[in-house]
Design a protein around this motif. Structure first.
Motif, PDB file in Angstrom:
ATOM      1  N   GLU A  46       0.894  -1.247   0.154  1.00  0.00           N
ATOM      2  CA  GLU A  46      -0.063   0.101   0.069  1.00  0.00           C
ATOM      3  C   GLU A  46       0.920   1.182   0.116  1.00  0.00           C
ATOM      4  O   GLU A  46       0.835   2.219  -0.846  1.00  0.00           O
ATOM      5  CB  GLU A  46      -0.875  -0.128   1.142  1.00  0.00           C
ATOM      6  CG  GLU A  46      -1.668   1.152   1.132  1.00  0.00           C
ATOM      7  CD  GLU A  46      -2.667   1.353   2.530  1.00  0.00           C
ATOM      8  OE1 GLU A  46      -3.713   2.027   2.561  1.00  0.00           O
ATOM      9  OE2 GLU A  46      -2.238   0.605   3.616  1.00  0.00           O
ATOM     10  N   ARG A  66      -3.445  -2.681  -6.575  1.00  0.00           N
ATOM     11  CA  ARG A  66      -4.237  -3.764  -6.915  1.00  0.00           C
ATOM     12  C   ARG A  66      -3.730  -4.878  -5.986  1.00  0.00           C
ATOM     13  O   ARG A  66      -4.415  -5.995  -5.771  1.00  0.00           O
ATOM     14  CB  ARG A  66      -4.165  -4.231  -8.416  1.00  0.00           C
ATOM     15  CG  ARG A  66      -4.940  -3.218  -9.253  1.00  0.00           C
ATOM     16  CD  ARG A  66      -4.925  -3.627 -10.796  1.00  0.00           C
ATOM     17  NE  ARG A  66      -5.712  -2.673 -11.606  1.00  0.00           N
ATOM     18  CZ  ARG A  66      -5.832  -2.680 -12.873  1.00  0.00           C
ATOM     19  NH1 ARG A  66      -4.655  -3.475 -13.720  1.00  0.00           N
ATOM     20  NH2 ARG A  66      -6.549  -1.942 -13.594  1.00  0.00           N
ATOM     21  N   TYR A  68      -2.504  -4.590  -3.198  1.00  0.00           N
ATOM     22  CA  TYR A  68      -2.757  -4.493  -1.838  1.00  0.00           C
ATOM     23  C   TYR A  68      -4.311  -4.985  -1.652  1.00  0.00           C
ATOM     24  O   TYR A  68      -4.726  -5.496  -0.694  1.00  0.00           O
ATOM     25  CB  TYR A  68      -2.742  -2.931  -1.555  1.00  0.00           C
ATOM     26  CG  TYR A  68      -3.387  -2.375  -0.362  1.00  0.00           C
ATOM     27  CD1 TYR A  68      -3.154  -2.924   1.056  1.00  0.00           C
ATOM     28  CD2 TYR A  68      -4.588  -1.956  -0.351  1.00  0.00           C
ATOM     29  CE1 TYR A  68      -3.702  -2.422   2.117  1.00  0.00           C
ATOM     30  CE2 TYR A  68      -5.197  -1.425   0.548  1.00  0.00           C
ATOM     31  CZ  TYR A  68      -4.903  -1.733   1.931  1.00  0.00           C
ATOM     32  OH  TYR A  68      -5.517  -1.350   3.101  1.00  0.00           O
ATOM     33  N   HIS A  69      -5.280  -4.526  -2.629  1.00  0.00           N
ATOM     34  CA  HIS A  69      -6.754  -4.962  -2.606  1.00  0.00           C
ATOM     35  C   HIS A  69      -6.742  -6.582  -2.694  1.00  0.00           C
ATOM     36  O   HIS A  69      -7.524  -6.916  -1.942  1.00  0.00           O
ATOM     37  CB  HIS A  69      -7.232  -4.350  -3.780  1.00  0.00           C
ATOM     38  CG  HIS A  69      -7.456  -2.962  -3.805  1.00  0.00           C
ATOM     39  ND1 HIS A  69      -8.065  -2.052  -4.740  1.00  0.00           N
ATOM     40  CD2 HIS A  69      -7.227  -1.991  -2.606  1.00  0.00           C
ATOM     41  CE1 HIS A  69      -8.064  -0.836  -4.383  1.00  0.00           C
ATOM     42  NE2 HIS A  69      -7.922  -0.731  -3.109  1.00  0.00           N
ATOM     43  N   ARG A  70      -5.937  -7.274  -3.449  1.00  0.00           N
ATOM     44  CA  ARG A  70      -6.000  -8.480  -3.307  1.00  0.00           C
ATOM     45  C   ARG A  70      -5.677  -9.117  -2.094  1.00  0.00           C
ATOM     46  O   ARG A  70      -6.252 -10.248  -1.704  1.00  0.00           O
ATOM     47  CB  ARG A  70      -5.232  -9.355  -4.490  1.00  0.00           C
ATOM     48  CG  ARG A  70      -5.796  -9.086  -6.060  1.00  0.00           C
ATOM     49  CD  ARG A  70      -5.118  -9.902  -6.939  1.00  0.00           C
ATOM     50  NE  ARG A  70      -3.438  -9.628  -6.967  1.00  0.00           N
ATOM     51  CZ  ARG A  70      -2.862  -8.831  -7.830  1.00  0.00           C
ATOM     52  NH1 ARG A  70      -3.558  -8.020  -8.444  1.00  0.00           N
ATOM     53  NH2 ARG A  70      -1.554  -8.578  -7.538  1.00  0.00           N
ATOM     54  N   ARG A  74      -9.850  -5.317   0.392  1.00  0.00           N
ATOM     55  CA  ARG A  74     -10.418  -4.149   0.408  1.00  0.00           C
ATOM     56  C   ARG A  74     -10.509  -3.308  -0.836  1.00  0.00           C
ATOM     57  O   ARG A  74      -9.874  -3.872  -1.702  1.00  0.00           O
ATOM     58  CB  ARG A  74      -9.919  -3.350   1.575  1.00  0.00           C
ATOM     59  CG  ARG A  74      -9.694  -4.032   3.045  1.00  0.00           C
ATOM     60  CD  ARG A  74      -8.965  -3.238   3.853  1.00  0.00           C
ATOM     61  NE  ARG A  74      -8.896  -3.770   5.109  1.00  0.00           N
ATOM     62  CZ  ARG A  74      -8.006  -3.420   6.245  1.00  0.00           C
ATOM     63  NH1 ARG A  74      -7.227  -2.251   5.853  1.00  0.00           N
ATOM     64  NH2 ARG A  74      -7.965  -3.779   7.360  1.00  0.00           N
ATOM     65  N   GLN A  75     -11.237  -2.556  -0.807  1.00  0.00           N
ATOM     66  CA  GLN A  75     -11.236  -1.688  -2.003  1.00  0.00           C
ATOM     67  C   GLN A  75     -10.872  -0.260  -1.529  1.00  0.00           C
ATOM     68  O   GLN A  75     -11.750   0.636  -2.168  1.00  0.00           O
ATOM     69  CB  GLN A  75     -12.632  -1.728  -2.838  1.00  0.00           C
ATOM     70  CG  GLN A  75     -12.879  -3.211  -3.187  1.00  0.00           C
ATOM     71  CD  GLN A  75     -12.009  -3.417  -4.250  1.00  0.00           C
ATOM     72  OE1 GLN A  75     -11.683  -3.175  -5.244  1.00  0.00           O
ATOM     73  NE2 GLN A  75     -11.530  -4.804  -4.249  1.00  0.00           N
ATOM     74  N   THR A  76     -10.116  -0.081  -0.792  1.00  0.00           N
ATOM     75  CA  THR A  76      -9.778   1.319  -0.185  1.00  0.00           C
ATOM     76  C   THR A  76      -9.703   2.478  -0.926  1.00  0.00           C
ATOM     77  O   THR A  76      -9.712   3.428  -1.036  1.00  0.00           O
ATOM     78  CB  THR A  76      -8.937   1.256   1.023  1.00  0.00           C
ATOM     79  OG1 THR A  76      -9.168  -0.024   1.690  1.00  0.00           O
ATOM     80  CG2 THR A  76      -9.006   2.384   1.766  1.00  0.00           C
ATOM     81  N   LEU A  78      -9.681   2.843  -4.611  1.00  0.00           N
ATOM     82  CA  LEU A  78     -10.463   2.829  -6.042  1.00  0.00           C
ATOM     83  C   LEU A  78     -10.401   4.160  -6.648  1.00  0.00           C
ATOM     84  O   LEU A  78     -10.339   4.233  -7.850  1.00  0.00           O
ATOM     85  CB  LEU A  78     -12.020   2.270  -5.803  1.00  0.00           C
ATOM     86  CG  LEU A  78     -12.062   0.848  -5.595  1.00  0.00           C
ATOM     87  CD1 LEU A  78     -13.647   0.584  -5.384  1.00  0.00           C
ATOM     88  CD2 LEU A  78     -11.345   0.027  -6.768  1.00  0.00           C
ATOM     89  N   THR A 101     -18.331  -0.418  -9.357  1.00  0.00           N
ATOM     90  CA  THR A 101     -18.087  -0.494  -7.876  1.00  0.00           C
ATOM     91  C   THR A 101     -19.376  -0.584  -7.047  1.00  0.00           C
ATOM     92  O   THR A 101     -20.372   0.400  -7.252  1.00  0.00           O
ATOM     93  CB  THR A 101     -17.213   0.762  -7.432  1.00  0.00           C
ATOM     94  OG1 THR A 101     -15.833   0.695  -8.034  1.00  0.00           O
ATOM     95  CG2 THR A 101     -16.864   0.654  -5.990  1.00  0.00           C
TER      96      THR A 101
END
Length: 310
Positions: A46, A66, A68-70, A74-76, A78, A101
Protein backbone atom coordinates in the motif's frame (compact mmCIF):
# COMPACT_ATOMS: atom_id res chain seq x y z
CA UNK A 1 10.10 -11.84 9.74
CA UNK A 2 13.36 -11.37 11.61
CA UNK A 3 13.46 -8.54 14.11
CA UNK A 4 16.27 -6.69 12.33
CA UNK A 5 14.44 -6.85 9.00
CA UNK A 6 11.21 -5.68 10.61
CA UNK A 7 13.02 -2.67 12.08
CA UNK A 8 14.50 -1.79 8.70
CA UNK A 9 11.10 -1.98 7.04
CA UNK A 10 9.50 0.14 9.73
CA UNK A 11 12.20 2.80 9.43
CA UNK A 12 11.76 2.93 5.67
CA UNK A 13 8.00 3.36 5.95
CA UNK A 14 8.37 6.11 8.55
CA UNK A 15 10.84 7.96 6.32
CA UNK A 16 8.47 7.62 3.37
CA UNK A 17 5.61 9.03 5.41
CA UNK A 18 7.67 12.08 6.36
CA UNK A 19 8.83 12.75 2.78
CA UNK A 20 5.74 11.94 0.73
CA UNK A 21 4.56 15.56 0.65
CA UNK A 22 7.89 17.33 0.21
CA UNK A 23 9.91 14.77 -1.77
CA UNK A 24 7.74 11.94 -3.13
CA UNK A 25 10.54 10.53 -5.30
CA UNK A 26 12.73 9.89 -2.27
CA UNK A 27 9.73 8.54 -0.38
CA UNK A 28 9.12 6.09 -3.21
CA UNK A 29 12.75 4.96 -3.05
CA UNK A 30 12.34 4.16 0.66
CA UNK A 31 9.16 2.14 0.06
CA UNK A 32 10.80 0.18 -2.76
CA UNK A 33 13.54 -0.89 -0.35
CA UNK A 34 10.87 -1.92 2.15
CA UNK A 35 9.10 -3.95 -0.56
CA UNK A 36 12.32 -5.77 -1.37
CA UNK A 37 12.62 -6.75 2.28
CA UNK A 38 8.94 -7.54 2.91
CA UNK A 39 6.95 -7.86 -0.31
CA UNK A 40 4.27 -10.04 1.34
CA UNK A 41 3.24 -7.34 3.83
CA UNK A 42 0.07 -5.60 2.64
CA UNK A 43 0.94 -2.31 4.34
CA UNK A 44 4.23 -2.23 2.44
CA UNK A 45 2.51 -2.69 -0.92
CA UNK A 46 0.00 0.00 0.00
CA UNK A 47 2.80 2.42 0.89
CA UNK A 48 4.58 1.72 -2.41
CA UNK A 49 1.36 2.33 -4.35
CA UNK A 50 0.54 5.64 -2.65
CA UNK A 51 4.04 7.06 -2.91
CA UNK A 52 4.23 6.01 -6.55
CA UNK A 53 0.96 7.85 -7.15
CA UNK A 54 2.33 11.00 -5.52
CA UNK A 55 5.54 10.68 -7.54
CA UNK A 56 3.62 10.37 -10.82
CA UNK A 57 4.55 6.74 -11.38
CA UNK A 58 1.04 5.77 -12.48
CA UNK A 59 1.64 2.22 -13.69
CA UNK A 60 3.60 1.29 -10.56
CA UNK A 61 0.83 2.74 -8.41
CA UNK A 62 -1.82 0.68 -10.20
CA UNK A 63 0.12 -2.57 -9.81
CA UNK A 64 0.91 -2.06 -6.13
CA UNK A 65 -2.57 -0.91 -5.09
CA UNK A 66 -4.20 -3.80 -6.92
CA UNK A 67 -1.86 -6.14 -5.09
CA UNK A 68 -2.87 -4.48 -1.82
CA UNK A 69 -6.57 -4.95 -2.65
CA UNK A 70 -6.04 -8.64 -3.44
CA UNK A 71 -4.08 -9.22 -0.23
CA UNK A 72 -6.60 -7.47 2.03
CA UNK A 73 -9.89 -7.97 0.19
CA UNK A 74 -10.55 -4.23 0.50
CA UNK A 75 -11.31 -1.60 -2.14
CA UNK A 76 -9.86 1.32 -0.21
CA UNK A 77 -8.01 3.12 -3.01
CA UNK A 78 -10.35 2.80 -5.98
CA UNK A 79 -10.36 6.57 -6.44
CA UNK A 80 -6.56 6.57 -6.71
CA UNK A 81 -6.66 3.72 -9.22
CA UNK A 82 -9.27 5.56 -11.30
CA UNK A 83 -7.21 8.76 -11.23
CA UNK A 84 -4.14 6.84 -12.42
CA UNK A 85 -6.20 5.57 -15.35
CA UNK A 86 -7.15 9.16 -16.15
CA UNK A 87 -3.50 10.21 -15.99
CA UNK A 88 -2.61 7.47 -18.45
CA UNK A 89 -5.25 8.77 -20.88
CA UNK A 90 -7.73 5.99 -20.15
CA UNK A 91 -10.68 8.01 -18.85
CA UNK A 92 -13.18 5.39 -20.04
CA UNK A 93 -11.71 2.91 -17.59
CA UNK A 94 -12.12 5.39 -14.77
CA UNK A 95 -15.81 5.77 -15.60
CA UNK A 96 -16.21 2.00 -15.85
CA UNK A 97 -14.61 1.54 -12.42
CA UNK A 98 -17.13 3.95 -10.95
CA UNK A 99 -20.02 2.14 -12.54
CA UNK A 100 -18.83 -1.30 -11.49
CA UNK A 101 -18.08 -0.46 -7.87
CA UNK A 102 -20.51 -1.26 -5.08
CA UNK A 103 -20.28 2.11 -3.37
CA UNK A 104 -22.10 0.76 -0.34
CA UNK A 105 -18.92 -1.17 0.45
CA UNK A 106 -16.95 2.05 0.61
CA UNK A 107 -16.76 4.66 3.32
CA UNK A 108 -18.56 7.96 2.55
CA UNK A 109 -15.23 9.71 1.96
CA UNK A 110 -13.96 6.95 -0.36
CA UNK A 111 -17.24 6.99 -2.31
CA UNK A 112 -17.14 10.77 -2.74
CA UNK A 113 -13.50 10.67 -3.91
CA UNK A 114 -14.38 8.07 -6.52
CA UNK A 115 -17.35 10.20 -7.63
CA UNK A 116 -15.10 13.27 -8.05
CA UNK A 117 -12.64 11.29 -10.17
CA UNK A 118 -15.40 9.82 -12.33
CA UNK A 119 -16.88 13.28 -12.94
CA UNK A 120 -13.45 14.51 -13.97
CA UNK A 121 -13.16 11.58 -16.35
CA UNK A 122 -16.51 12.56 -17.87
CA UNK A 123 -15.17 16.07 -18.43
CA UNK A 124 -12.04 14.60 -20.04
CA UNK A 125 -14.28 12.85 -22.53
CA UNK A 126 -16.06 16.12 -23.34
CA UNK A 127 -19.18 15.22 -21.33
CA UNK A 128 -19.18 18.36 -19.17
CA UNK A 129 -22.93 18.54 -18.58
CA UNK A 130 -22.85 14.90 -17.48
CA UNK A 131 -20.07 15.76 -15.06
CA UNK A 132 -22.22 18.51 -13.50
CA UNK A 133 -25.15 16.12 -13.18
CA UNK A 134 -22.99 13.45 -11.49
CA UNK A 135 -21.87 15.91 -8.81
CA UNK A 136 -25.36 17.13 -7.91
CA UNK A 137 -25.65 14.91 -4.84
CA UNK A 138 -27.15 15.50 -1.45
CA UNK A 139 -23.72 15.34 0.23
CA UNK A 140 -23.07 18.88 -1.06
CA UNK A 141 -25.01 20.23 1.91
CA UNK A 142 -23.34 18.14 4.61
CA UNK A 143 -20.74 19.39 7.04
CA UNK A 144 -18.28 16.51 6.67
CA UNK A 145 -14.54 17.34 6.50
CA UNK A 146 -14.33 16.13 2.89
CA UNK A 147 -17.25 18.28 1.66
CA UNK A 148 -14.87 21.10 0.67
CA UNK A 149 -13.41 18.93 -2.09
CA UNK A 150 -16.87 17.94 -3.32
CA UNK A 151 -18.06 21.55 -3.45
CA UNK A 152 -14.89 22.62 -5.18
CA UNK A 153 -15.28 19.92 -7.84
CA UNK A 154 -18.91 20.92 -8.38
CA UNK A 155 -18.00 24.61 -8.71
CA UNK A 156 -15.26 23.75 -11.20
CA UNK A 157 -17.69 21.68 -13.27
CA UNK A 158 -20.19 24.54 -13.30
CA UNK A 159 -17.49 26.98 -14.42
CA UNK A 160 -16.55 24.62 -17.27
CA UNK A 161 -20.07 24.85 -18.71
CA UNK A 162 -20.26 28.64 -18.33
CA UNK A 163 -22.44 28.86 -15.23
CA UNK A 164 -20.19 31.42 -13.61
CA UNK A 165 -22.55 32.82 -10.99
CA UNK A 166 -23.36 29.37 -9.64
CA UNK A 167 -19.69 28.47 -9.78
CA UNK A 168 -18.84 31.55 -7.73
CA UNK A 169 -21.42 30.56 -5.11
CA UNK A 170 -20.02 27.06 -4.71
CA UNK A 171 -16.42 28.22 -4.64
CA UNK A 172 -17.43 30.52 -1.79
CA UNK A 173 -19.19 27.67 0.02
CA UNK A 174 -16.14 25.47 -0.48
CA UNK A 175 -13.85 28.16 0.97
CA UNK A 176 -16.10 28.48 4.01
CA UNK A 177 -15.48 24.88 5.12
CA UNK A 178 -11.93 24.44 3.81
CA UNK A 179 -10.19 24.98 7.12
CA UNK A 180 -7.13 22.91 6.14
CA UNK A 181 -6.66 24.70 2.78
CA UNK A 182 -7.09 21.44 0.89
CA UNK A 183 -8.22 23.41 -2.16
CA UNK A 184 -7.50 26.80 -3.72
CA UNK A 185 -11.16 27.82 -3.56
CA UNK A 186 -10.30 31.26 -2.16
CA UNK A 187 -7.98 32.06 -5.05
CA UNK A 188 -10.50 30.85 -7.61
CA UNK A 189 -13.15 33.01 -5.98
CA UNK A 190 -10.90 36.08 -6.18
CA UNK A 191 -10.25 35.39 -9.85
CA UNK A 192 -13.98 35.28 -10.56
CA UNK A 193 -14.37 38.61 -8.73
CA UNK A 194 -11.66 40.14 -10.91
CA UNK A 195 -9.13 40.49 -8.12
CA UNK A 196 -5.62 39.87 -9.44
CA UNK A 197 -2.70 39.58 -7.06
CA UNK A 198 0.20 41.67 -8.32
CA UNK A 199 3.36 39.67 -7.78
CA UNK A 200 5.44 42.75 -8.63
CA UNK A 201 3.89 44.77 -5.83
CA UNK A 202 4.48 41.93 -3.42
CA UNK A 203 8.08 41.81 -4.52
CA UNK A 204 8.45 45.56 -4.00
CA UNK A 205 6.96 45.29 -0.53
CA UNK A 206 9.35 42.50 0.29
CA UNK A 207 12.31 44.54 -0.97
CA UNK A 208 11.19 47.51 1.13
CA UNK A 209 10.96 45.27 4.17
CA UNK A 210 14.49 44.02 3.56
CA UNK A 211 15.73 47.62 3.30
CA UNK A 212 14.08 48.47 6.60
CA UNK A 213 15.71 45.48 8.23
CA UNK A 214 19.08 46.52 6.82
CA UNK A 215 18.69 50.00 8.26
CA UNK A 216 17.82 48.49 11.62
CA UNK A 217 16.42 50.37 14.59
CA UNK A 218 17.66 52.72 17.33
CA UNK A 219 20.82 54.08 15.78
CA UNK A 220 21.98 51.18 13.72
CA UNK A 221 23.03 53.65 11.02
CA UNK A 222 25.22 55.41 13.58
CA UNK A 223 26.82 52.11 14.38
CA UNK A 224 27.57 51.68 10.70
CA UNK A 225 29.11 55.18 10.70
CA UNK A 226 31.24 54.22 13.69
CA UNK A 227 32.42 51.20 11.82
CA UNK A 228 33.31 53.42 8.87
CA UNK A 229 35.26 55.76 11.18
CA UNK A 230 37.13 52.82 12.61
CA UNK A 231 37.95 51.74 9.09
CA UNK A 232 39.22 55.23 8.27
CA UNK A 233 41.33 55.22 11.46
CA UNK A 234 42.83 51.94 10.43
CA UNK A 235 43.68 53.47 7.06
CA UNK A 236 45.39 56.43 8.78
CA UNK A 237 47.39 54.11 11.00
CA UNK A 238 48.41 52.09 7.99
CA UNK A 239 49.56 55.31 6.26
CA UNK A 240 51.59 56.25 9.35
CA UNK A 241 53.16 52.82 9.35
CA UNK A 242 53.96 53.24 5.68
CA UNK A 243 55.58 56.66 6.35
CA UNK A 244 57.67 55.20 9.16
CA UNK A 245 58.74 52.40 6.85
CA UNK A 246 59.74 55.00 4.24
CA UNK A 247 61.81 56.90 6.84
CA UNK A 248 63.48 53.69 7.95
CA UNK A 249 64.23 52.88 4.33
CA UNK A 250 65.79 56.33 3.84
CA UNK A 251 67.90 55.91 7.02
CA UNK A 252 69.06 52.54 5.79
CA UNK A 253 70.01 54.01 2.43
CA UNK A 254 71.98 56.86 4.11
CA UNK A 255 73.71 54.36 6.38
CA UNK A 256 74.67 52.28 3.38
CA UNK A 257 76.07 55.39 1.65
CA UNK A 258 78.08 56.30 4.77
CA UNK A 259 79.47 52.78 4.94
CA UNK A 260 80.44 53.03 1.30
CA UNK A 261 82.23 56.37 1.96
CA UNK A 262 84.00 54.89 5.01
CA UNK A 263 85.17 51.96 2.95
CA UNK A 264 86.51 54.32 0.28
CA UNK A 265 88.28 56.36 2.98
CA UNK A 266 89.79 53.23 4.48
CA UNK A 267 91.04 52.14 1.08
CA UNK A 268 92.50 55.61 0.53
CA UNK A 269 94.30 55.48 3.89
CA UNK A 270 95.74 52.08 3.03
CA UNK A 271 97.08 53.45 -0.23
CA UNK A 272 98.65 56.38 1.61
CA UNK A 273 100.31 54.05 4.07
CA UNK A 274 101.73 52.00 1.20
CA UNK A 275 103.12 55.15 -0.40
CA UNK A 276 104.72 56.20 2.88
CA UNK A 277 106.31 52.80 3.25
CA UNK A 278 107.64 52.96 -0.28
CA UNK A 279 109.17 56.41 0.38
CA UNK A 280 110.80 55.16 3.57
CA UNK A 281 112.25 52.21 1.67
CA UNK A 282 113.65 54.61 -0.95
CA UNK A 283 115.20 56.80 1.72
CA UNK A 284 116.81 53.81 3.38
CA UNK A 285 118.19 52.68 0.04
CA UNK A 286 119.62 56.14 -0.61
CA UNK A 287 121.29 56.20 2.82
CA UNK A 288 122.90 52.82 2.17
CA UNK A 289 124.25 54.09 -1.14
CA UNK A 290 125.74 57.17 0.56
CA UNK A 291 127.42 55.09 3.23
CA UNK A 292 128.89 52.82 0.59
CA UNK A 293 130.39 55.77 -1.25
CA UNK A 294 131.99 57.20 1.90
CA UNK A 295 133.57 53.87 2.70
CA UNK A 296 135.10 53.78 -0.75
CA UNK A 297 136.75 57.19 -0.25
CA UNK A 298 138.41 56.42 3.10
CA UNK A 299 139.80 52.95 2.36
CA UNK A 300 143.64 52.86 1.47
CA UNK A 301 144.98 50.55 -1.25
CA UNK A 302 146.52 47.34 0.10
CA UNK A 303 150.29 46.98 0.57
CA UNK A 304 152.24 45.40 -2.27
CA UNK A 305 153.97 42.11 -1.35
CA UNK A 306 157.70 42.08 -0.95
CA UNK A 307 159.74 40.09 -3.52
CA UNK A 308 160.93 36.70 -2.40
CA UNK A 309 164.66 36.16 -1.56
CA UNK A 310 166.82 34.49 -4.26
Amino acid sequence: MARGVAEQVALRLVAAGELIDSNPETALAHTLVARRLASRIAAVREAVGLTAYRAGQWQTAIGELRAYHRMTGRQTHLAVLADCERALGRSERAVDMFRATDRDQLSPEEAIELLIVAAGARADLGQREAAVAMLQVRELTTDEPWVARLRYAYADALLAVGRNEEAREWFARAAEVDEDAATDATERLLELDGVVLDDQDEGDDFDALEEDEDEGADGSEEDDADFDDEGALDDVEEDEYDEEDDVDDEDDEEAEEDDAHDEDDDEGDDDDEDDDLAEEDDEVADEDDDEGAADADTDEPPDKPEPAAP
